[in-house]
Design a protein around this motif. Structure first.
Motif, PDB file in Angstrom:
ATOM      1  N   ASP A  65       3.827  10.201  -7.587  1.00  0.00           N
ATOM      2  CA  ASP A  65       5.074  10.537  -8.109  1.00  0.00           C
ATOM      3  C   ASP A  65       6.132  10.481  -6.949  1.00  0.00           C
ATOM      4  O   ASP A  65       7.164  11.318  -7.067  1.00  0.00           O
ATOM      5  CB  ASP A  65       4.854  11.681  -9.015  1.00  0.00           C
ATOM      6  CG  ASP A  65       5.630  11.716  -9.908  1.00  0.00           C
ATOM      7  OD1 ASP A  65       6.306  10.595 -10.383  1.00  0.00           O
ATOM      8  OD2 ASP A  65       5.989  12.633 -10.738  1.00  0.00           O
ATOM      9  N   ARG A  66       6.113   9.554  -5.878  1.00  0.00           N
ATOM     10  CA  ARG A  66       7.290   9.497  -5.279  1.00  0.00           C
ATOM     11  C   ARG A  66       7.699   8.068  -5.416  1.00  0.00           C
ATOM     12  O   ARG A  66       7.139   7.273  -6.105  1.00  0.00           O
ATOM     13  CB  ARG A  66       6.518   9.738  -3.741  1.00  0.00           C
ATOM     14  CG  ARG A  66       5.876  11.093  -3.444  1.00  0.00           C
ATOM     15  CD  ARG A  66       5.466  10.909  -2.040  1.00  0.00           C
ATOM     16  NE  ARG A  66       4.291   9.954  -1.708  1.00  0.00           N
ATOM     17  CZ  ARG A  66       4.057   9.259  -0.832  1.00  0.00           C
ATOM     18  NH1 ARG A  66       5.127   8.806  -0.062  1.00  0.00           N
ATOM     19  NH2 ARG A  66       3.048   8.599  -0.512  1.00  0.00           N
ATOM     20  N   LEU A  67       8.702   7.713  -4.402  1.00  0.00           N
ATOM     21  CA  LEU A  67       9.305   6.292  -4.528  1.00  0.00           C
ATOM     22  C   LEU A  67       8.640   5.457  -3.366  1.00  0.00           C
ATOM     23  O   LEU A  67       8.641   4.168  -3.332  1.00  0.00           O
ATOM     24  CB  LEU A  67      10.719   6.266  -4.639  1.00  0.00           C
ATOM     25  CG  LEU A  67      11.108   6.874  -5.799  1.00  0.00           C
ATOM     26  CD1 LEU A  67      12.774   6.946  -5.769  1.00  0.00           C
ATOM     27  CD2 LEU A  67      11.071   5.825  -6.868  1.00  0.00           C
ATOM     28  N   GLY A  68       8.405   6.110  -2.179  1.00  0.00           N
ATOM     29  CA  GLY A  68       8.148   5.204  -1.013  1.00  0.00           C
ATOM     30  C   GLY A  68       9.169   4.874  -0.289  1.00  0.00           C
ATOM     31  O   GLY A  68      10.249   5.268  -0.490  1.00  0.00           O
ATOM     32  N   PRO A  69       9.025   3.764   0.928  1.00  0.00           N
ATOM     33  CA  PRO A  69      10.023   3.129   1.445  1.00  0.00           C
ATOM     34  C   PRO A  69      11.208   2.632   0.487  1.00  0.00           C
ATOM     35  O   PRO A  69      10.793   1.929  -0.404  1.00  0.00           O
ATOM     36  CB  PRO A  69       9.445   2.420   2.551  1.00  0.00           C
ATOM     37  CG  PRO A  69       8.062   2.039   2.055  1.00  0.00           C
ATOM     38  CD  PRO A  69       7.550   3.135   1.090  1.00  0.00           C
ATOM     39  N   MET A  70      12.387   2.999   0.686  1.00  0.00           N
ATOM     40  CA  MET A  70      13.468   2.383  -0.323  1.00  0.00           C
ATOM     41  C   MET A  70      14.650   1.734   0.577  1.00  0.00           C
ATOM     42  O   MET A  70      15.492   0.943  -0.349  1.00  0.00           O
ATOM     43  CB  MET A  70      13.909   3.565  -1.276  1.00  0.00           C
ATOM     44  CG  MET A  70      13.054   4.021  -2.393  1.00  0.00           C
ATOM     45  SD  MET A  70      12.518   2.636  -3.575  1.00  0.00           S
ATOM     46  CE  MET A  70      13.812   2.619  -4.561  1.00  0.00           C
ATOM     47  N   GLU A 104       0.904  -1.257  -0.215  1.00  0.00           N
ATOM     48  CA  GLU A 104       0.028  -0.151  -0.177  1.00  0.00           C
ATOM     49  C   GLU A 104       0.817   1.312  -0.080  1.00  0.00           C
ATOM     50  O   GLU A 104       0.551   2.297  -0.654  1.00  0.00           O
ATOM     51  CB  GLU A 104      -0.880   0.083   1.205  1.00  0.00           C
ATOM     52  CG  GLU A 104      -1.678   1.390   1.226  1.00  0.00           C
ATOM     53  CD  GLU A 104      -2.938   1.168   1.586  1.00  0.00           C
ATOM     54  OE1 GLU A 104      -3.429   0.233   2.507  1.00  0.00           O
ATOM     55  OE2 GLU A 104      -3.970   1.765   0.960  1.00  0.00           O
ATOM     56  N   ARG A 105       1.924   1.316   0.540  1.00  0.00           N
ATOM     57  CA  ARG A 105       2.827   2.570   0.827  1.00  0.00           C
ATOM     58  C   ARG A 105       3.437   2.882  -0.475  1.00  0.00           C
ATOM     59  O   ARG A 105       3.651   3.745  -0.913  1.00  0.00           O
ATOM     60  CB  ARG A 105       3.872   2.225   1.822  1.00  0.00           C
ATOM     61  CG  ARG A 105       3.105   2.279   3.184  1.00  0.00           C
ATOM     62  CD  ARG A 105       4.269   1.860   4.571  1.00  0.00           C
ATOM     63  NE  ARG A 105       5.251   3.208   4.383  1.00  0.00           N
ATOM     64  CZ  ARG A 105       5.996   3.262   5.432  1.00  0.00           C
ATOM     65  NH1 ARG A 105       6.178   2.474   6.386  1.00  0.00           N
ATOM     66  NH2 ARG A 105       6.762   4.386   5.316  1.00  0.00           N
ATOM     67  N   LYS A 106       3.794   1.542  -1.160  1.00  0.00           N
ATOM     68  CA  LYS A 106       4.363   1.580  -2.589  1.00  0.00           C
ATOM     69  C   LYS A 106       3.454   2.180  -3.783  1.00  0.00           C
ATOM     70  O   LYS A 106       3.732   3.034  -4.383  1.00  0.00           O
ATOM     71  CB  LYS A 106       5.105   0.296  -3.059  1.00  0.00           C
ATOM     72  CG  LYS A 106       6.299  -0.234  -2.051  1.00  0.00           C
ATOM     73  CD  LYS A 106       7.362   0.733  -2.350  1.00  0.00           C
ATOM     74  CE  LYS A 106       8.520   0.573  -3.098  1.00  0.00           C
ATOM     75  NZ  LYS A 106       9.548   1.581  -2.959  1.00  0.00           N
ATOM     76  N   VAL A 107       2.353   1.538  -3.660  1.00  0.00           N
ATOM     77  CA  VAL A 107       1.324   2.059  -4.453  1.00  0.00           C
ATOM     78  C   VAL A 107       0.747   3.574  -4.344  1.00  0.00           C
ATOM     79  O   VAL A 107       0.883   4.308  -5.521  1.00  0.00           O
ATOM     80  CB  VAL A 107      -0.130   0.973  -4.345  1.00  0.00           C
ATOM     81  CG1 VAL A 107      -1.216   1.556  -5.107  1.00  0.00           C
ATOM     82  CG2 VAL A 107       0.297  -0.387  -4.835  1.00  0.00           C
ATOM     83  N   SER A 108       0.743   3.847  -3.022  1.00  0.00           N
ATOM     84  CA  SER A 108       0.237   5.339  -2.965  1.00  0.00           C
ATOM     85  C   SER A 108       1.472   6.158  -3.477  1.00  0.00           C
ATOM     86  O   SER A 108       1.327   7.144  -4.054  1.00  0.00           O
ATOM     87  CB  SER A 108       0.095   5.564  -1.450  1.00  0.00           C
ATOM     88  OG  SER A 108       1.133   5.317  -0.680  1.00  0.00           O
TER      89      SER A 108
END
Lengths: 119, 340
Positions: free
Chosen positions: B46-51, B37-41
């Motif tokens: 247009d962000r990357l999320g936890p990397m 969910e964090r990646k999808v959001s």
């Protein structure tokens, strides 16, 4: 055996309970224990809590709960009918139309009374 | 070896093992879904999320979160009703886990083969409301109570059109057992109820899907935990593992309603290509991938649509969905009478 079919449900419910117990015990064991009055006070966006939280709330919520009970009971009656509607054929279908018509009268009544207007 | 066989043949031991199976799915699924969910959001914005955590695209972020929650202090507010406060997460989690008892994961596996299957699901899944109200009222927190009142009003209202939509499927199949409903959709994907009984069951599917979103408090129906006005809704005062249990129950519920949508309208564990790639093992694969498809759909909607206001929410339910659901079952009845 019909009752034996319900045994797995009982086992699953107790399993979920045990699982929850393990989780909360784990957090008691691993987590720190340093309570202070500030920490234990009710969160109200950083302010001192004003009065109690259990105040009166809009009557609309009661109304929704009441209407829900009425309609839900109707639906409980519809389920056994739905399972045998094939065998009942036209007779059962017309019976149900009468039942839904009575329900419709009630629905129109609450609509006209404005019970469903939320403002 | 023989003794193990003997133990496995004991129906109660067997039932216990069977009861454990959904939990073995829910736990990795919930960890995956939180990260997903964090990646999808992130990607939708247009962000990357936890990397960072774990290396590849932050895959172990939710495991790290779990460890963090485990090491947090378990706070119980001084003015709360301690007993109810501690009991509430159990009620929520038990309610959402008990719903898994009737979900057929494959042709060979269903937790409990009771003949009232779908009816039991509807009944048990609304147990969550009790837990939410219990937790919120006992927290003695205004945000919690507002959130829970909204949540209760929303869940009980949306249950009516949702149950009526399920009723249409029950009428067509003539059985409440979920396995019977899946078997009635045998063959290629155009035999699935969502396509096969067009347009009645397609409308029923749309109604059910909307109501299921409301029942698990997902956007656009997430006013119970509208973070911009209510902090965190009914679990504002919870911390540590008790908070994690609410979260786990929420994700478990998301999959449960998706699984029921799949079972009722998308052929459950049936392969989309008739007998090609079918069988008990492939059944699990098809069932879980369809379910995860719905999870993705829910996330997609969450990050696309704005939140409804409470009056709009009630309007949609009582004045749009409910008349549609009633008219739909009458048309299904008429169509069945003509077809006979």
């Amino acid at each position: 055996m019909v009752l034996l079919d319900y045994v797995p449900i009982f086992i699953m419910v107790s399993l979920a309970g045990i699982f929850g117990l393990v989780l909360s015990k784990a957090s008691e064991i691993f987590g720190p224990k340093k309570p202070n009055p500030e920490k234990l006070s009710t969160y109200e966006s950083g302010m001192q809590p004003i009065r109690t939280a259990r105040e009166r709330f809009s009557v609309k919520f009661y109304l929704v709960a009441m209407l829900f009970i009425l309609f839900d009971v109707e639906i409980v009656f519809l389920y056994p009918w739905a399972a045998v509607v094939r065998e009942l054929r036209l007779f059962g279908f017309i019976e149900m139309l009468i039942f839904v018509a009575v329900l419709l009268v009630g629905y129109v009544y609450i609509l006209k009374k404005g019970a469903l207007r939320w403002d | 070896m023989e003794s193990i066989q003997a133990i496995l043949n004991n129906p109660y031991v067997f039932a216990a093992l069977m009861a454990l199976a959904p939990l073995l799915w829910i736990l990795p699924y919930a960890l995956f879904a939180i990260w997903f969910e964090r990646k999808v959001s992130a990607h939708m914005q247009d962000r990357l999320g936890p990397m960072r955590t774990g290396g590849w695209h932050g895959w172990s972020q939710s495991i790290a979160d779990l460890v963090k929650l485990l090491l947090k202090e378990d706070l119980i507010p001084a003015k709360s009703k301690h007993g109810l406060f501690m009991l509430a997460p159990y009620v929520v989690f038990v309610g959402s886990y008990a719903a898994y008892a009737v979900i057929p994961f494959t042709s060979a596996y269903v937790g409990s083969e009771i003949n009232v299957g779908i009816f039991y699901f509807v009944a048990v899944s609304s147990l969550v409301v009790v837990g939410i109200l219990m937790g919120a009222w006992s927290s003695n927190n205004k945000w919690s109570l507002f959130g829970a009142m909204r949540s209760a009003a929303q869940i009980v209202s949306y249950e009516i059109p949702g149950t009526l939509a399920i009723l249409a499927v029950v009428m067509v199949v003539g059985s409440l057992s979920l396995q019977d409903i899946v078997r009635a959709q045998e063959g290629w994907f155009w035999n699935w109820f969502v396509f096969g009984k067009f347009p009645f069951l397609f409308i029923a599917f749309l109604i059910y899907f909307l109501c299921s979103l409301a029942e698990v408090n997902r956007t656009p129906f997430d006013i119970p935990e509208a973070e911009s006005e209510l902090v965190a809704g009914y679990h504002t005062e919870y911390s540590g593992m008790r908070f994690a249990m609410f979260y786990l129950a929420e994700y478990a519920n998301m999959f449960a309603v998706s699984a029921v949508a799949v079972t009722l309208f998308f052929g459950g564990w049936q392969s989309p290509f008739g007998t090609f790639l079918s069988g008990p093992a492939w059944g699990v694969f098809w069932f879980l991938s369809k379910g995860m498809g719905f999870i993705f759909l829910q996330m997609w909607l969450r990050w696309t649509l704005p939140r409804l206001r409470v009056d709009q929410l009630m309007y949609v339910n009582w004045k749009v969905l409910m008349p549609f659901a009633f008219v739909n079952i009458i048309f299904v009845g008429l169509w069945m009478m003509i077809a006979q």
